[in-house]
Design a protein around this motif. Structure first.
Motif, PDB file in Angstrom:
ATOM      1  N   ALA A  30       0.531  -0.857  -0.074  1.00 30.92           N
ATOM      2  CA  ALA A  30      -0.016   0.095   0.117  1.00 30.92           C
ATOM      3  C   ALA A  30       1.075   1.179   0.293  1.00 30.92           C
ATOM      4  O   ALA A  30       0.789   2.370  -0.486  1.00 30.92           O
ATOM      5  N   ALA A  31       2.034   1.407   0.612  1.00 34.94           N
ATOM      6  CA  ALA A  31       3.412   2.267   0.964  1.00 34.94           C
ATOM      7  C   ALA A  31       3.194   2.665  -0.493  1.00 34.94           C
ATOM      8  O   ALA A  31       3.639   4.020  -0.930  1.00 34.94           O
ATOM      9  N   GLU A  32       3.282   1.934  -1.511  1.00 36.62           N
ATOM     10  CA  GLU A  32       3.896   1.584  -2.693  1.00 36.62           C
ATOM     11  C   GLU A  32       3.259   2.347  -3.466  1.00 36.62           C
ATOM     12  O   GLU A  32       3.330   3.354  -4.701  1.00 36.62           O
ATOM     13  N   LYS A  33       1.681   1.270  -3.359  1.00 32.09           N
ATOM     14  CA  LYS A  33       1.101   2.083  -4.359  1.00 32.09           C
ATOM     15  C   LYS A  33       0.295   3.471  -4.044  1.00 32.09           C
ATOM     16  O   LYS A  33       0.123   4.345  -4.861  1.00 32.09           O
ATOM     17  N   TRP A  34       0.414   4.405  -2.920  1.00 31.52           N
ATOM     18  CA  TRP A  34       0.355   5.826  -2.580  1.00 31.52           C
ATOM     19  C   TRP A  34       1.564   6.324  -2.746  1.00 31.52           C
ATOM     20  O   TRP A  34       0.976   7.599  -3.124  1.00 31.52           O
ATOM     21  N   LYS A  35       2.646   5.703  -2.380  1.00 32.02           N
ATOM     22  CA  LYS A  35       4.258   6.750  -4.236  1.00 32.02           C
ATOM     23  C   LYS A  35       3.411   6.881  -4.717  1.00 32.02           C
ATOM     24  O   LYS A  35       2.927   7.899  -5.492  1.00 32.02           O
ATOM     25  N   GLU A  36       2.875   5.513  -5.570  1.00 31.94           N
ATOM     26  CA  GLU A  36       2.775   5.963  -7.403  1.00 31.94           C
ATOM     27  C   GLU A  36       1.463   6.777  -7.467  1.00 31.94           C
ATOM     28  O   GLU A  36       1.485   7.636  -8.685  1.00 31.94           O
ATOM     29  N   TRP A  37       0.221   6.632  -6.627  1.00 33.31           N
ATOM     30  CA  TRP A  37      -0.889   7.691  -7.088  1.00 33.31           C
ATOM     31  C   TRP A  37      -0.639   9.206  -6.441  1.00 33.31           C
ATOM     32  O   TRP A  37      -1.544   9.707  -7.527  1.00 33.31           O
ATOM     33  N   MET A  38       0.331   9.153  -5.672  1.00 31.22           N
ATOM     34  CA  MET A  38       0.671  11.283  -4.922  1.00 31.22           C
ATOM     35  C   MET A  38       1.449  10.616  -6.156  1.00 31.22           C
ATOM     36  O   MET A  38       1.440  12.190  -6.464  1.00 31.22           O
ATOM     37  N   ASN A  39       2.668  10.779  -6.737  1.00 34.39           N
ATOM     38  CA  ASN A  39       2.584  11.127  -8.462  1.00 34.39           C
ATOM     39  C   ASN A  39       2.180  10.602  -9.425  1.00 34.39           C
ATOM     40  O   ASN A  39       3.194  11.127 -10.430  1.00 34.39           O
ATOM     41  N   SER A  40       1.050  11.070  -9.872  1.00 32.15           N
ATOM     42  CA  SER A  40       0.299  10.515 -11.093  1.00 32.15           C
ATOM     43  C   SER A  40       0.012  11.157 -11.811  1.00 32.15           C
ATOM     44  O   SER A  40      -0.479  12.838 -11.217  1.00 32.15           O
ATOM     45  N   ARG A  41       0.133  11.442 -13.258  1.00 29.89           N
ATOM     46  CA  ARG A  41      -0.594  11.993 -13.775  1.00 29.89           C
ATOM     47  C   ARG A  41      -1.996  13.099 -12.814  1.00 29.89           C
ATOM     48  O   ARG A  41      -1.964  13.887 -13.233  1.00 29.89           O
ATOM     49  N   PHE A  42      -2.885  12.022 -13.235  1.00 32.89           N
ATOM     50  CA  PHE A  42      -3.875  12.029 -12.446  1.00 32.89           C
ATOM     51  C   PHE A  42      -3.974  13.636 -11.245  1.00 32.89           C
ATOM     52  O   PHE A  42      -4.427  14.556 -11.096  1.00 32.89           O
ATOM     53  N   VAL A  43      -3.231  12.830 -10.562  1.00 33.52           N
ATOM     54  CA  VAL A  43      -3.075  13.944  -9.005  1.00 33.52           C
ATOM     55  C   VAL A  43      -2.623  15.170  -9.067  1.00 33.52           C
ATOM     56  O   VAL A  43      -3.114  15.672  -8.645  1.00 33.52           O
ATOM     57  N   ASN A  44      -1.452  15.218 -10.206  1.00 30.47           N
ATOM     58  CA  ASN A  44      -0.736  16.010  -9.980  1.00 30.47           C
ATOM     59  C   ASN A  44      -1.099  17.141 -11.539  1.00 30.47           C
ATOM     60  O   ASN A  44      -1.375  18.544 -11.581  1.00 30.47           O
ATOM     61  N   LYS A  45      -1.894  16.626 -12.563  1.00 29.81           N
ATOM     62  CA  LYS A  45      -2.298  17.435 -13.430  1.00 29.81           C
ATOM     63  C   LYS A  45      -3.789  17.730 -13.613  1.00 29.81           C
ATOM     64  O   LYS A  45      -4.228  18.619 -14.336  1.00 29.81           O
ATOM     65  N   GLU A  46      -4.336  16.881 -13.434  1.00 24.80           N
ATOM     66  CA  GLU A  46      -5.871  16.844 -13.662  1.00 24.80           C
ATOM     67  C   GLU A  46      -7.315  16.603 -12.099  1.00 24.80           C
ATOM     68  O   GLU A  46      -7.876  17.131 -12.165  1.00 24.80           O
ATOM     69  N   LEU A  47      -6.356  16.086 -11.103  1.00 28.58           N
ATOM     70  CA  LEU A  47      -7.555  16.346  -9.640  1.00 28.58           C
ATOM     71  C   LEU A  47      -7.880  17.547  -9.425  1.00 28.58           C
ATOM     72  O   LEU A  47      -8.668  17.579  -9.279  1.00 28.58           O
ATOM     73  N   SER A  48      -7.427  19.116 -10.070  1.00 30.22           N
ATOM     74  CA  SER A  48      -7.706  20.153  -9.544  1.00 30.22           C
ATOM     75  C   SER A  48      -8.818  20.532 -10.321  1.00 30.22           C
ATOM     76  O   SER A  48      -9.930  21.649  -9.989  1.00 30.22           O
ATOM     77  N   HIS A  49      -9.001  20.216 -11.736  1.00 24.92           N
ATOM     78  CA  HIS A  49     -10.336  20.177 -12.502  1.00 24.92           C
ATOM     79  C   HIS A  49     -10.845  19.151 -12.551  1.00 24.92           C
ATOM     80  O   HIS A  49     -12.500  19.571 -13.264  1.00 24.92           O
ATOM     81  N   PHE A  50     -10.876  18.023 -11.225  1.00 24.07           N
ATOM     82  CA  PHE A  50     -12.060  16.751 -11.114  1.00 24.07           C
ATOM     83  C   PHE A  50     -13.168  17.712 -10.571  1.00 24.07           C
ATOM     84  O   PHE A  50     -13.161  18.058  -9.090  1.00 24.07           O
ATOM     85  N   GLN A  51     -14.724  17.624 -10.600  1.00 18.00           N
ATOM     86  CA  GLN A  51     -15.992  17.846 -10.414  1.00 18.00           C
ATOM     87  C   GLN A  51     -16.532  16.560 -10.203  1.00 18.00           C
ATOM     88  O   GLN A  51     -17.629  15.870 -10.560  1.00 18.00           O
ATOM     89  N   GLN A  52     -16.044  16.386  -8.867  1.00 21.97           N
ATOM     90  CA  GLN A  52     -16.521  15.344  -7.375  1.00 21.97           C
ATOM     91  C   GLN A  52     -18.003  15.427  -8.011  1.00 21.97           C
ATOM     92  O   GLN A  52     -18.487  14.438  -8.031  1.00 21.97           O
ATOM     93  N   GLU A  53     -18.485  16.977  -7.156  1.00 17.66           N
ATOM     94  CA  GLU A  53     -20.402  16.720  -7.732  1.00 17.66           C
ATOM     95  C   GLU A  53     -20.734  16.728  -8.763  1.00 17.66           C
ATOM     96  O   GLU A  53     -22.255  16.335  -8.854  1.00 17.66           O
ATOM     97  N   LYS A  54     -20.634  17.156 -10.169  1.00 18.88           N
ATOM     98  CA  LYS A  54     -20.692  15.897 -11.308  1.00 18.88           C
ATOM     99  C   LYS A  54     -21.303  15.074 -11.379  1.00 18.88           C
ATOM    100  O   LYS A  54     -22.497  14.233 -11.580  1.00 18.88           O
ATOM    101  N   VAL A  55     -20.479  13.510 -10.292  1.00 15.31           N
ATOM    102  CA  VAL A  55     -20.785  12.516 -10.066  1.00 15.31           C
ATOM    103  C   VAL A  55     -22.110  12.264  -9.312  1.00 15.31           C
ATOM    104  O   VAL A  55     -22.614  11.751  -9.664  1.00 15.31           O
ATOM    105  N   LEU A  56     -21.851  12.744  -8.600  1.00 16.68           N
ATOM    106  CA  LEU A  56     -23.228  12.961  -7.370  1.00 16.68           C
ATOM    107  C   LEU A  56     -24.526  13.422  -8.800  1.00 16.68           C
ATOM    108  O   LEU A  56     -25.589  12.748  -8.420  1.00 16.68           O
ATOM    109  N   THR A  57     -24.887  14.717  -9.351  1.00 15.80           N
ATOM    110  CA  THR A  57     -26.068  15.142  -9.707  1.00 15.80           C
ATOM    111  C   THR A  57     -26.217  14.026 -11.082  1.00 15.80           C
ATOM    112  O   THR A  57     -27.170  13.536 -11.317  1.00 15.80           O
ATOM    113  N   ARG A  58     -25.260  13.435 -12.316  1.00 12.65           N
ATOM    114  CA  ARG A  58     -25.064  12.661 -12.619  1.00 12.65           C
ATOM    115  C   ARG A  58     -26.006  11.713 -12.105  1.00 12.65           C
ATOM    116  O   ARG A  58     -26.737  10.517 -13.020  1.00 12.65           O
ATOM    117  N   LEU A  59     -26.004  10.355 -10.827  1.00 10.76           N
ATOM    118  CA  LEU A  59     -26.186   9.567 -10.537  1.00 10.76           C
ATOM    119  C   LEU A  59     -27.820  10.041  -9.745  1.00 10.76           C
ATOM    120  O   LEU A  59     -28.357   8.892  -8.896  1.00 10.76           O
TER     121      LEU A  59
END
Length: 396
Positions: free
Chosen positions: A283-312
């Motif tokens: 889990a520690a290794e996966k956490w390091k990979e996730w925190m350094n992933s493109r999603f966290v560093n490039k896409e997370l700030s633009h992710f609209q979590q409320e859009k998920v709740l609205t859609r469903l």
């Protein structure tokens, strides 16, 4: 700690089946929902793979269940309870035949007579969704009640010399039921019964699934309309978008679901780190990979979590707040705040005694232990088995 015990008042077989359905979902691999995001997982599952569930094992049951019920419709019953009791007994009887011919996907192969949740209950929603059972507004119990009531009216009409009938006609040489969309079974269908679909069954099921679920967001209908060889290469939900070029609303929903899976996977990874008191090296290794992933560093700030709740169509202020705070704490890379948030969230959903993170010292960590699913599959893995059964029969 004392183990949790659950009890309920068994008013009817329908109530019992609902409780058993919940227990089955909780016992399914990947169904652990310690952080309360299961409504989103299930919402996307219903959207992409309607009529399916995590405890459906093989496509053949979409015919075994109707075949048993159509047989019962040829017989007389004193009450709907007797109808359901006969159905349950025959489902148990078939386990021996099925388990002898096929080891994979036979419901009750281990439990046998002790089987609690029968295929009729597990597949009932799918039978209605795909139009195999044509009276979609009826529960299994209400179907039995309706049939028995119709049978009594028909018997009464016959006794008075009226042979015009109801929706039901049965006799030595003919059988007509407006309850079912599939053809009735052959007289000797048990003699060759196994878990494989026949060509005609596979054709009918494929057409029914595509026709009944053909919407802008049905991945089930989409995949059944594609090249079988390409579909068979897909091993995870994430691979669908890599293998096929999705269009329109289906593409939008798929991207949103895949982004949410990536978004919440970090929370599940971190949860396992806390639960192990920082001893879970995987889990520690996966956490390091996730925190350094493109999603966290490039896409997370633009992710609209409320859009998920609205859609469903999910209205849950506490869940909305948790998702927002999770996003904010990850962007700040505040690990202390992240851990406190996850512990707080579990306490929000459970009592102090039941919250695992609040009692991590009570859970002895063993190497390789992992709680929950790292990536959400939205019932694709289960649906892939059904799709494979269909394609195998069509190709064979």
């Amino acid at each position: 700690m004392n183990s949790l015990q659950l009890g309920w008042i068994d008013y009817s077989s329908e109530h019992k089946n609902k409780v058993m359905a919940v227990l089955d979902l909780l016992s399914s691999k990947g169904a652990v929902d310690e952080l309360g995001t299961g409504a989103i997982r299930d919402g996307f599952g219903d959207l992409f793979f309607p009529g399916t569930s995590t405890i459906q094992t093989r496509a053949k049951y979409f015919f075994i269940v109707p075949y048993l019920m159509m047989e019962l419709e040829r017989e007389n019953h004193d009450s709907h309870k007797q109808f359901l009791e006969k159905l349950s007994a025959r489902e148990i009887d078939l386990i021996h035949i099925l388990a002898g011919n096929e080891k994979i996907g036979v419901i009750g192969a281990r439990a046998r007579k002790k089987l609690k949740r029968k295929p009729s209950s597990i597949y009932w929603n799918g039978l209605k969704t795909f139009g195999i059972f044509k009276k979609g507004h009826l529960s299994l119990e209400n179907y039995a009640k309706t049939f028995v009531a119709m049978q009594r009216r028909k018997d009464a009409a016959f006794s008075l010399g009226d042979e015009s009938g109801d929706d039901l006609t049965s006799g030595a040489n003919e059988y007509v039921s407006n309850f079912w969309g599939c053809a009735p079974p052959l007289a000797n269908w048990r003699d060759t019964l196994n878990m494989e679909l026949t060509f005609s069954e596979a054709t009918f099921l494929k057409e029914s699934m595509i026709k009944s679920t053909k919407s802008d967001s049905s991945l089930l209908a989409f995949l059944l309309s594609q090249n079988p060889s390409k579909v068979k290469e897909i091993e995870s939900f994430d691979m669908i978008g890599e293998q096929f070029k999705l269009q329109g609303k289906l593409r939008e929903d798929y991207i949103l679901a895949r982004e949410f899976s990536e978004f919440i996977s970090g929370a599940n990874i971190r949860y396992n780190i806390i639960l192990s008191n920082n001893r879970n090296e995987q889990a520690a290794e996966k956490w390091k990979e996730w925190m350094n992933s493109r999603f966290v560093n490039k896409e997370l700030s633009h992710f609209q979590q409320e859009k998920v709740l609205t859609r469903l169509n999910i209205y849950n202020p506490l869940l909305s707040r948790f998702l927002r705070e999770w996003k904010e704490s990850v962007i700040k890379r505040d690990v202390g705040k992240i851990d406190k948030l996850l512990i707080k969230r579990e306490l929000e959903l459970k009592s102090k005694e039941r919250a695992k993170l609040n009692n991590a010292n009570y859970y002895a960590y063993e190497k390789g232990t992992w709680l929950g699913a790292e990536k959400l599959q939205y019932r694709f893995i289960n649906s892939r088995v059904l799709i494979k059964d269909i394609y195998t029969a069509l190709e064979g």
